[in-house]
Scaffold this motif. Sequence first.
Motif, short mmCIF file in Angstrom:
data_model
loop_
_atom_site.label_atom_id
_atom_site.label_comp_id
_atom_site.label_asym_id
_atom_site.label_seq_id
_atom_site.Cartn_x
_atom_site.Cartn_y
_atom_site.Cartn_z
N SER A 38 0.81 -1.22 0.00
CA SER A 38 0.00 0.00 0.00
C SER A 38 0.85 1.28 0.00
CB SER A 38 -0.91 0.02 1.24
OG SER A 38 -0.14 0.18 2.42
N TRP A 39 2.12 1.16 0.41
CA TRP A 39 2.99 2.33 0.61
C TRP A 39 2.35 3.36 1.54
CZ3 TRP A 39 7.76 1.54 0.01
CH2 TRP A 39 8.25 0.76 -1.04
N MET A 40 1.55 2.85 2.46
CA MET A 40 1.01 3.72 3.50
C MET A 40 2.10 4.10 4.50
SD MET A 40 -1.97 2.69 6.19
CE MET A 40 -2.17 3.59 7.73
N MET A 41 3.05 3.18 4.71
CA MET A 41 4.17 3.41 5.60
C MET A 41 5.47 3.31 4.81
SD MET A 41 3.28 3.88 8.80
CE MET A 41 1.76 4.78 8.53
N PRO A 42 6.49 4.13 5.14
CA PRO A 42 6.48 5.20 6.10
C PRO A 42 5.42 6.25 5.75
CG PRO A 42 8.72 4.72 5.37
CD PRO A 42 7.79 3.99 4.47
N PRO A 43 4.93 6.96 6.74
CA PRO A 43 3.78 7.84 6.49
C PRO A 43 4.10 8.95 5.49
CG PRO A 43 4.76 8.25 8.66
CD PRO A 43 5.39 7.00 8.14
N ARG A 44 3.13 9.21 4.64
CA ARG A 44 3.25 10.32 3.70
C ARG A 44 3.02 11.63 4.43
NH1 ARG A 44 2.30 8.34 -1.78
NH2 ARG A 44 2.48 6.07 -1.69
N SER A 45 3.45 12.70 3.84
CA SER A 45 3.40 13.99 4.51
C SER A 45 1.96 14.51 4.65
CB SER A 45 4.22 15.02 3.73
OG SER A 45 4.05 16.32 4.27
N PRO A 46 1.64 15.12 5.80
CA PRO A 46 0.32 15.78 5.94
C PRO A 46 0.21 17.03 5.06
CG PRO A 46 1.68 16.14 7.89
CD PRO A 46 2.41 15.15 7.05
N ASN A 47 1.33 17.46 4.48
CA ASN A 47 1.34 18.66 3.65
C ASN A 47 1.42 18.35 2.16
OD1 ASN A 47 1.33 20.76 5.72
ND2 ASN A 47 3.32 19.92 6.29
N GLY A 203 6.82 12.90 11.50
CA GLY A 203 7.96 13.54 12.13
C GLY A 203 8.86 12.60 12.90
N VAL A 204 10.04 13.10 13.25
CA VAL A 204 11.04 12.32 13.97
C VAL A 204 10.53 11.87 15.33
CG1 VAL A 204 13.32 12.42 15.04
CG2 VAL A 204 12.98 13.39 12.77
N MET A 205 9.88 12.74 16.07
CA MET A 205 9.44 12.42 17.42
C MET A 205 8.13 11.65 17.43
SD MET A 205 11.91 13.42 19.21
CE MET A 205 11.22 13.11 20.83
N ALA A 206 7.18 12.04 16.60
CA ALA A 206 5.85 11.42 16.63
C ALA A 206 5.84 10.04 16.00
CB ALA A 206 4.84 12.32 15.93
N PHE A 207 6.77 9.76 15.08
CA PHE A 207 6.74 8.46 14.40
C PHE A 207 8.07 7.72 14.49
CE2 PHE A 207 7.38 5.81 10.61
CZ PHE A 207 6.32 4.92 10.77
N TRP A 208 9.14 8.31 14.01
CA TRP A 208 10.40 7.57 13.86
C TRP A 208 11.03 7.20 15.19
CZ3 TRP A 208 11.27 5.27 9.53
CH2 TRP A 208 10.73 5.80 8.34
N PHE A 209 10.96 8.08 16.18
CA PHE A 209 11.53 7.77 17.48
C PHE A 209 10.86 6.54 18.08
CE2 PHE A 209 11.82 8.84 22.19
CZ PHE A 209 13.13 8.43 22.29
#
Length: 253
Positions: A38-47, A203-209
């Motif tokens: 699906s390429w849903m992840m890694p998350p696409r940008s909200p912008n 983002g780095v903190m909300a997802f990757w960390f």
Amino acid sequence: MVPNKLKWYRNKKLDQWICFWTVPFFYTLFGIIFVPLSWMMPPRSPNNELAQIVEFMQSQNLLIATTLLILSIGLAAVANACYAIQMRRMSVSPAFRIAFIMGSVAGCIVGCLFPMFCFGLGAFRPDYDPKILAMLYDFGYLSFIGSLGCFCIMWSMLGLAIILDKNRILPKWLGYYTVWQYMTELFAATVWIAKTGPFAWDGVMAFWFNMVLYVPWQIIIYYQIFLAIKNQPDSELGNADIASSGPATGATA
């Protein structure tokens, strides 16, 4: 005497091993669904631009991914049962185990099924207005990443049970690791506020960390569950005894 080739069938842990070995299959399939399919992840940008969102939301791969997920999501319950059966052996209140199970139900519905339904729905009708697709896009990602707090109760119950357990079913350091892992999921609450930067849903903190801690933790804890099942004495299994052949004695008509 039971032939050697049949002895595995009489192993009282056979049911647990069946459940346990469905776990790597499920998580492998889960990863395929959410990443290369699906390429849903890694998350696409909200912008992302509206055209980029529409292109993604109308991908036919999303329908295939949704179909595979609804066929396999039940295995998540089997995976969580592997935790619960070991929690039952711990010297803690059954409330921990019950809260763990209820938390997993809430997390699965809100954090997994909802987002996949949103993305699948976008591909189901290509004639949806682009703004509706953008809303489903936001709903999908906010549900998937922004609801990680649903899992906090689940993992906190497991972590605290390991730390408080006097039977040492799982190593105490794993309990602290579990607590630290789920604490990072609280950062996901920021995705409802930030659209850019480290606290956005990509983002780095909300997802990757969280991912940096979660992925190795998931591997480590299932290895520890494997060891716990392997070392569990038969006297603790609680399986019903195999009934002897022939009619039960004392049966009444």
